[in-house]
Design a protein around this motif. Structure first.
Motif, PDB file in Angstrom:
ATOM      1  N   ARG A  70       0.760  -1.146  -0.096  1.00 63.34           N
ATOM      2  CA  ARG A  70       0.119   0.338   0.160  1.00 63.34           C
ATOM      3  C   ARG A  70       0.874   0.994  -0.389  1.00 63.34           C
ATOM      4  O   ARG A  70       0.348   2.397  -0.190  1.00 63.34           O
ATOM      5  CB  ARG A  70      -1.206  -0.137   1.242  1.00 63.34           C
ATOM      6  CG  ARG A  70      -2.087  -0.958   1.269  1.00 63.34           C
ATOM      7  CD  ARG A  70      -3.191  -0.621   2.069  1.00 63.34           C
ATOM      8  NE  ARG A  70      -4.123  -2.174   1.919  1.00 63.34           N
ATOM      9  CZ  ARG A  70      -4.477  -2.889   2.602  1.00 63.34           C
ATOM     10  NH1 ARG A  70      -4.158  -2.436   4.091  1.00 63.34           N
ATOM     11  NH2 ARG A  70      -5.041  -3.909   2.255  1.00 63.34           N
ATOM     12  N   THR A  71       1.584   1.489   0.405  1.00 65.75           N
ATOM     13  CA  THR A  71       2.743   2.763   0.849  1.00 65.75           C
ATOM     14  C   THR A  71       3.491   2.555  -1.269  1.00 65.75           C
ATOM     15  O   THR A  71       4.672   3.929  -0.644  1.00 65.75           O
ATOM     16  CB  THR A  71       3.688   2.785   2.023  1.00 65.75           C
ATOM     17  OG1 THR A  71       4.660   1.474   1.606  1.00 65.75           O
ATOM     18  CG2 THR A  71       2.599   2.517   3.155  1.00 65.75           C
ATOM     19  N   MET A  72       3.639   1.721  -1.724  1.00 61.49           N
ATOM     20  CA  MET A  72       4.385   1.602  -3.095  1.00 61.49           C
ATOM     21  C   MET A  72       4.346   3.181  -3.505  1.00 61.49           C
ATOM     22  O   MET A  72       2.717   2.675  -4.410  1.00 61.49           O
ATOM     23  CB  MET A  72       5.003   0.486  -3.296  1.00 61.49           C
ATOM     24  CG  MET A  72       5.930   0.379  -4.393  1.00 61.49           C
ATOM     25  SD  MET A  72       5.754  -1.348  -5.014  1.00 61.49           S
ATOM     26  CE  MET A  72       6.786  -2.389  -3.802  1.00 61.49           C
ATOM     27  N   PRO A  73       4.615   3.428  -4.333  1.00 58.52           N
ATOM     28  CA  PRO A  73       4.086   5.032  -5.862  1.00 58.52           C
ATOM     29  C   PRO A  73       3.760   3.577  -6.411  1.00 58.52           C
ATOM     30  O   PRO A  73       4.361   2.813  -6.809  1.00 58.52           O
ATOM     31  CB  PRO A  73       5.473   5.125  -5.831  1.00 58.52           C
ATOM     32  CG  PRO A  73       6.276   5.328  -4.378  1.00 58.52           C
ATOM     33  CD  PRO A  73       6.397   3.995  -3.782  1.00 58.52           C
ATOM     34  N   ASN A  74       2.316   4.452  -6.919  1.00 61.17           N
ATOM     35  CA  ASN A  74       1.977   3.625  -7.813  1.00 61.17           C
ATOM     36  C   ASN A  74       2.625   3.016  -9.147  1.00 61.17           C
ATOM     37  O   ASN A  74       3.111   2.740 -10.101  1.00 61.17           O
ATOM     38  CB  ASN A  74       0.997   4.840  -8.818  1.00 61.17           C
ATOM     39  CG  ASN A  74      -0.347   4.382  -8.015  1.00 61.17           C
ATOM     40  OD1 ASN A  74      -0.588   3.911  -7.677  1.00 61.17           O
ATOM     41  ND2 ASN A  74      -0.776   5.056  -7.332  1.00 61.17           N
ATOM     42  N   MET A  75       3.509   4.180  -9.584  1.00 59.69           N
ATOM     43  CA  MET A  75       5.087   4.066 -10.500  1.00 59.69           C
ATOM     44  C   MET A  75       5.725   2.512 -10.417  1.00 59.69           C
ATOM     45  O   MET A  75       6.180   2.510 -11.732  1.00 59.69           O
ATOM     46  CB  MET A  75       5.555   5.539 -10.844  1.00 59.69           C
ATOM     47  CG  MET A  75       6.576   5.233 -11.927  1.00 59.69           C
ATOM     48  SD  MET A  75       5.986   5.510 -13.456  1.00 59.69           S
ATOM     49  CE  MET A  75       6.163   7.031 -14.153  1.00 59.69           C
ATOM     50  N   GLU A  76       5.904   2.662  -9.504  1.00 62.80           N
ATOM     51  CA  GLU A  76       6.953   1.139  -8.997  1.00 62.80           C
ATOM     52  C   GLU A  76       6.208   0.397  -9.270  1.00 62.80           C
ATOM     53  O   GLU A  76       6.376  -1.178  -9.854  1.00 62.80           O
ATOM     54  CB  GLU A  76       7.102   1.308  -7.606  1.00 62.80           C
ATOM     55  CG  GLU A  76       8.585   2.918  -7.066  1.00 62.80           C
ATOM     56  CD  GLU A  76       9.277   2.185  -6.005  1.00 62.80           C
ATOM     57  OE1 GLU A  76       9.316   1.097  -5.318  1.00 62.80           O
ATOM     58  OE2 GLU A  76       9.807   3.655  -5.681  1.00 62.80           O
ATOM     59  N   ILE A  77       4.912   0.189  -8.808  1.00 61.37           N
ATOM     60  CA  ILE A  77       3.630  -0.721  -8.613  1.00 61.37           C
ATOM     61  C   ILE A  77       3.795  -1.118  -9.957  1.00 61.37           C
ATOM     62  O   ILE A  77       4.061  -2.642 -10.747  1.00 61.37           O
ATOM     63  CB  ILE A  77       2.474  -0.528  -7.844  1.00 61.37           C
ATOM     64  CG1 ILE A  77       2.585  -0.458  -7.030  1.00 61.37           C
ATOM     65  CG2 ILE A  77       1.386  -1.565  -8.766  1.00 61.37           C
ATOM     66  CD1 ILE A  77       1.688  -0.535  -5.839  1.00 61.37           C
ATOM     67  N   ALA A  78       3.436  -0.406 -11.072  1.00 58.26           N
ATOM     68  CA  ALA A  78       2.962  -0.245 -12.830  1.00 58.26           C
ATOM     69  C   ALA A  78       4.644  -1.051 -13.048  1.00 58.26           C
ATOM     70  O   ALA A  78       3.741  -2.285 -14.732  1.00 58.26           O
ATOM     71  CB  ALA A  78       2.813   0.955 -12.987  1.00 58.26           C
TER      72      ALA A  78
END
Length: 113
Positions: A70-78
């Motif tokens: 949940r705390t990981m930035p969306n760009m990293e998740i993508a």
């Protein structure tokens, strides 16, 4: 009302091969689901809907990553999602090539699973 001689069967993911998670050391499976062998009486009504396509798989992995990190930035998740999806594609291609090398067609492999 449903007649007494009828029953409802929910969608299920039948056990295939080595997918049964029953050991505590399989911690990476937590938060997902456990696959259990399908009861023999349900084999007659089993329907195979196939696998997720690449877009569906990407959506699922992305949603799972957001839920678990949940705390990981969306760009990293993508970026991680894209890497996982591509690695899955490479592994599927490798598995198909290995089966072909051993003289097994993909249709025969699906029937045996």
């Amino acid at each position: 009302p449903i007649p007494e001689n009828m029953f409802v069967v929910a969608a299920c993911n039948p056990h295939r091969g080595n997918s049964l998670a029953s050991h505590e050391q399989d911690l990476w499976l937590r938060g997902s689901y456990y696959v259990r062998p399908l009861h023999p009486t349900l084999q007659l009504i089993m329907w195979d809907y196939g696998s997720l396509d690449k877009v569906q798989e990407s959506y699922y992995i992305n949603a799972k990553m957001k839920m678990l990190h949940r705390t990981m930035p969306n760009m990293e998740i993508a970026c991680l999602t894209d890497l996982i999806v591509e690695s899955q594609e490479v592994m599927r291609h490798y598995a198909e090539e290995l089966l072909r090398f051993h003289g097994v067609s993909s249709e025969e492999a699906k029937l045996a699973s």
